[in-house]
Design a protein around this motif. Structure first.
Motif, PDB file in Angstrom:
ATOM      1  N   PHE A  94      82.734  50.329   6.164  1.00 40.49           N
ATOM      2  CA  PHE A  94      82.893  50.364   7.458  1.00 40.49           C
ATOM      3  C   PHE A  94      82.730  51.769   7.760  1.00 40.49           C
ATOM      4  N   ALA A  95      82.919  52.338   9.044  1.00 36.84           N
ATOM      5  CA  ALA A  95      82.705  53.596   9.461  1.00 36.84           C
ATOM      6  C   ALA A  95      83.444  54.136  10.484  1.00 36.84           C
ATOM      7  N   VAL A  96      83.855  55.405  10.815  1.00 29.01           N
ATOM      8  CA  VAL A  96      84.905  55.655  11.652  1.00 29.01           C
ATOM      9  C   VAL A  96      84.336  55.601  13.165  1.00 29.01           C
ATOM     10  N   SER A  97      84.824  54.843  14.129  1.00 28.26           N
ATOM     11  CA  SER A  97      83.916  54.718  15.276  1.00 28.26           C
ATOM     12  C   SER A  97      84.697  55.081  16.487  1.00 28.26           C
ATOM     13  N   ARG A  98      85.938  55.655  16.431  1.00 36.22           N
ATOM     14  CA  ARG A  98      86.624  56.276  17.374  1.00 36.22           C
ATOM     15  C   ARG A  98      87.923  56.703  16.913  1.00 36.22           C
ATOM     16  N   GLN A  99      88.815  57.574  17.979  1.00 34.83           N
ATOM     17  CA  GLN A  99      89.611  58.446  17.610  1.00 34.83           C
ATOM     18  C   GLN A  99      90.663  58.548  18.504  1.00 34.83           C
ATOM     19  N   ILE A 100      91.740  58.842  18.354  1.00 36.72           N
ATOM     20  CA  ILE A 100      92.731  59.273  19.431  1.00 36.72           C
ATOM     21  C   ILE A 100      93.481  60.423  18.855  1.00 36.72           C
ATOM     22  N   ASP A 101      93.602  61.724  19.602  1.00 34.00           N
ATOM     23  CA  ASP A 101      94.307  62.769  19.037  1.00 34.00           C
ATOM     24  C   ASP A 101      95.715  62.864  19.767  1.00 34.00           C
ATOM     25  N   GLY A 102      96.502  62.045  19.163  1.00 32.38           N
ATOM     26  CA  GLY A 102      97.819  62.003  19.568  1.00 32.38           C
ATOM     27  C   GLY A 102      98.493  60.653  19.364  1.00 32.38           C
ATOM     28  N   TRP A 103      99.623  60.307  19.924  1.00 30.98           N
ATOM     29  CA  TRP A 103     100.346  59.044  19.639  1.00 30.98           C
ATOM     30  C   TRP A 103      99.619  57.909  20.451  1.00 30.98           C
ATOM     31  N   ARG A 104      99.342  56.728  19.742  1.00 32.03           N
ATOM     32  CA  ARG A 104      98.890  55.585  20.401  1.00 32.03           C
ATOM     33  C   ARG A 104     100.006  54.543  20.339  1.00 32.03           C
ATOM     34  N   ASN A 105     100.571  54.182  21.766  1.00 29.95           N
ATOM     35  CA  ASN A 105     101.623  53.402  21.704  1.00 29.95           C
ATOM     36  C   ASN A 105     100.871  51.840  21.662  1.00 29.95           C
ATOM     37  N   ALA A 106     100.476  51.291  20.586  1.00 28.98           N
ATOM     38  CA  ALA A 106      99.845  50.309  20.294  1.00 28.98           C
ATOM     39  C   ALA A 106     100.760  48.943  20.352  1.00 28.98           C
ATOM     40  N   PRO A 107     100.282  47.637  20.573  1.00 24.23           N
ATOM     41  CA  PRO A 107     100.962  46.533  20.527  1.00 24.23           C
ATOM     42  C   PRO A 107     101.948  46.231  19.551  1.00 24.23           C
ATOM     43  N   LEU A 108     101.538  46.850  18.356  1.00 21.87           N
ATOM     44  CA  LEU A 108     102.292  46.483  17.298  1.00 21.87           C
ATOM     45  C   LEU A 108     103.094  47.622  16.512  1.00 21.87           C
ATOM     46  N   GLY A 109     103.023  48.891  17.345  1.00 25.14           N
ATOM     47  CA  GLY A 109     103.801  49.915  16.989  1.00 25.14           C
ATOM     48  C   GLY A 109     103.144  51.367  17.157  1.00 25.14           C
ATOM     49  N   MET A 110     103.802  52.431  16.845  1.00 23.28           N
ATOM     50  CA  MET A 110     103.026  53.743  17.223  1.00 23.28           C
ATOM     51  C   MET A 110     102.381  54.205  15.960  1.00 23.28           C
ATOM     52  N   LEU A 111     101.141  54.521  16.455  1.00 32.25           N
ATOM     53  CA  LEU A 111     100.123  55.089  15.642  1.00 32.25           C
ATOM     54  C   LEU A 111      99.801  56.669  15.896  1.00 32.25           C
ATOM     55  N   TRP A 112      99.963  57.639  14.996  1.00 32.61           N
ATOM     56  CA  TRP A 112      99.869  59.004  15.013  1.00 32.61           C
ATOM     57  C   TRP A 112      98.646  59.450  14.799  1.00 32.61           C
ATOM     58  N   ARG A 113      97.627  59.998  15.626  1.00 35.62           N
ATOM     59  CA  ARG A 113      96.209  60.435  15.696  1.00 35.62           C
ATOM     60  C   ARG A 113      95.363  59.454  14.899  1.00 35.62           C
ATOM     61  N   PRO A 114      95.268  58.312  15.305  1.00 29.20           N
ATOM     62  CA  PRO A 114      94.559  56.867  14.487  1.00 29.20           C
ATOM     63  C   PRO A 114      93.039  57.267  14.495  1.00 29.20           C
ATOM     64  N   LYS A 115      92.551  57.186  13.311  1.00 28.92           N
ATOM     65  CA  LYS A 115      91.111  57.205  13.150  1.00 28.92           C
ATOM     66  C   LYS A 115      90.444  55.676  13.026  1.00 28.92           C
ATOM     67  N   TYR A 116      90.025  54.916  13.850  1.00 33.28           N
ATOM     68  CA  TYR A 116      89.613  53.420  13.945  1.00 33.28           C
ATOM     69  C   TYR A 116      88.215  53.351  13.213  1.00 33.28           C
ATOM     70  N   PHE A 117      88.187  52.277  12.346  1.00 38.91           N
ATOM     71  CA  PHE A 117      87.157  52.096  11.416  1.00 38.91           C
ATOM     72  C   PHE A 117      86.752  50.702  11.252  1.00 38.91           C
ATOM     73  N   ASN A 118      87.497  49.828  12.019  1.00 37.32           N
ATOM     74  CA  ASN A 118      87.257  48.402  11.904  1.00 37.32           C
ATOM     75  C   ASN A 118      88.065  47.493  12.990  1.00 37.32           C
ATOM     76  N   GLY A 119      87.414  47.713  13.956  1.00 37.77           N
ATOM     77  CA  GLY A 119      88.056  47.156  15.357  1.00 37.77           C
ATOM     78  C   GLY A 119      89.405  48.012  15.690  1.00 37.77           C
ATOM     79  N   GLY A 120      90.436  47.160  15.579  1.00 36.77           N
ATOM     80  CA  GLY A 120      91.721  47.810  15.920  1.00 36.77           C
ATOM     81  C   GLY A 120      92.419  48.307  14.822  1.00 36.77           C
ATOM     82  N   ILE A 121      91.744  48.418  13.425  1.00 40.27           N
ATOM     83  CA  ILE A 121      92.292  48.847  12.393  1.00 40.27           C
ATOM     84  C   ILE A 121      91.841  50.294  11.995  1.00 40.27           C
ATOM     85  N   ALA A 122      92.959  51.099  11.778  1.00 41.07           N
ATOM     86  CA  ALA A 122      92.777  52.508  11.499  1.00 41.07           C
ATOM     87  C   ALA A 122      93.656  53.295  10.459  1.00 41.07           C
ATOM     88  N   VAL A 123      93.094  54.256  10.065  1.00 44.69           N
ATOM     89  CA  VAL A 123      93.831  55.260   9.117  1.00 44.69           C
ATOM     90  C   VAL A 123      94.663  56.122  10.273  1.00 44.69           C
TER      91      VAL A 123
END
Length: 263
Positions: free
Chosen positions: A193-222
């Motif tokens: 895959f490849a990193v397609s988007r990112q959020i610089d901060g907390w993401r209050n996602a439906p399944l939990g809190m994600l800190w500064r996520p780097k998305y590479f596969n749909g809703g899946i991120a580092v």
């Protein structure tokens, strides 16, 4: 039979991609709450001697096995541990002589690479792995790639086939969970895959809190998380510690369009 198995795997992958760790674009910035733990120790008790004629005490001998290093330890031995971990590419911040969460995460990563029990404690076997310079090997051989090994639960920064840094990660647990009335499998699909988007901060996602996520596969991120155990525990994302994610952002280690290999 093979076609039937392939269909089942494909359906599970689609369900995971539809849910992942995230499913919409809203975000919320905040400061991560610190997590602190301290090991507890219990006082040891001894049995008084009942001998009427005590023998002369023998000269004490040094314990041939040094005390294990674990979270909460401090001193020069910890500094030496931290410096050795950094030398081998296991990121653990600055060597400050204090065995905290960052050092424990790096020890987890070393133990995974060496095939040892993942307890975060530096005993005889873990020290041997340090002395031998155990490091994980990459799958890619050209370019800059973020590799995520699900088997070893490691995230590696790889340049032209050489692992430059290694992090403890926690990927999909493969447990079933419910979301929006549907059943999903908490899996991290393999692929390139490849990193397609990112959020610089907390993401209050439906399944939990994600800190500064780097998305590479749909809703899946580092992404950063307050809990990064040494085993698969996520809904599909690759978790890293908060401090590790801050380091990666601050040093632009995972820019947009970076290749991500999951295997």
């Amino acid at each position: 039979m093979r076609k039937a198995l392939t269909f089942v795997v494909a359906v599970a992958a689609v369900a995971t991609l539809a849910a992942g760790c995230d499913s919409d674009d809203a975000d919320r910035a905040a400061t991560p709450a610190p997590v602190s733990t301290a090991p507890s120790t219990a006082p040891s008790t001894g049995t008084p001697s009942t001998s009427a004629s005590p023998e002369p005490s023998a000269t004490p001998t040094a314990d041939p096995t040094p005390d294990k290093l674990r979270r909460g330890a401090e001193g020069d031995r910890v500094t030496a541990l931290q410096e050795r971990l950094t030398e081998l590419g296991y990121w653990n911040g600055k060597a400050d002589g204090s065995f905290g969460g960052q050092t424990q995460q790096a020890v987890f990563a070393l133990q995974k690479a060496a095939g040892l029990t993942r307890d975060g404690v530096v005993g005889t076997k873990t020290q041997k792995a340090l002395d031998q310079g155990v490091r994980p090997k990459a799958e890619s051989d050209t370019g800059y790639v973020i590799e995520i090994s699900k088997k070893r639960q490691l995230l590696m920064l790889v340049k032209d086939g050489e692992v430059t840094q290694t992090f403890n990660t926690s990927t999909g647990s493969y447990q079933q969970y419910q979301q929006d009335g549907a059943t999903h499998t908490a899996a991290t699909p393999s692929g390139r895959f490849a990193v397609s988007r990112q959020i610089d901060g907390w993401r209050n996602a439906p399944l939990g809190m994600l800190w500064r996520p780097k998305y590479f596969n749909g809703g899946i991120a580092v992404h950063g998380a307050n809990s990064v155990p040494p085993y698969p525990a996520s809904h599909g994302c690759a978790r890293l510690s908060i401090s590790a994610m801050n380091y990666l952002w601050s040093n632009d280690k995972i820019p947009l369009d970076t290749k991500v290999w999951v295997y």
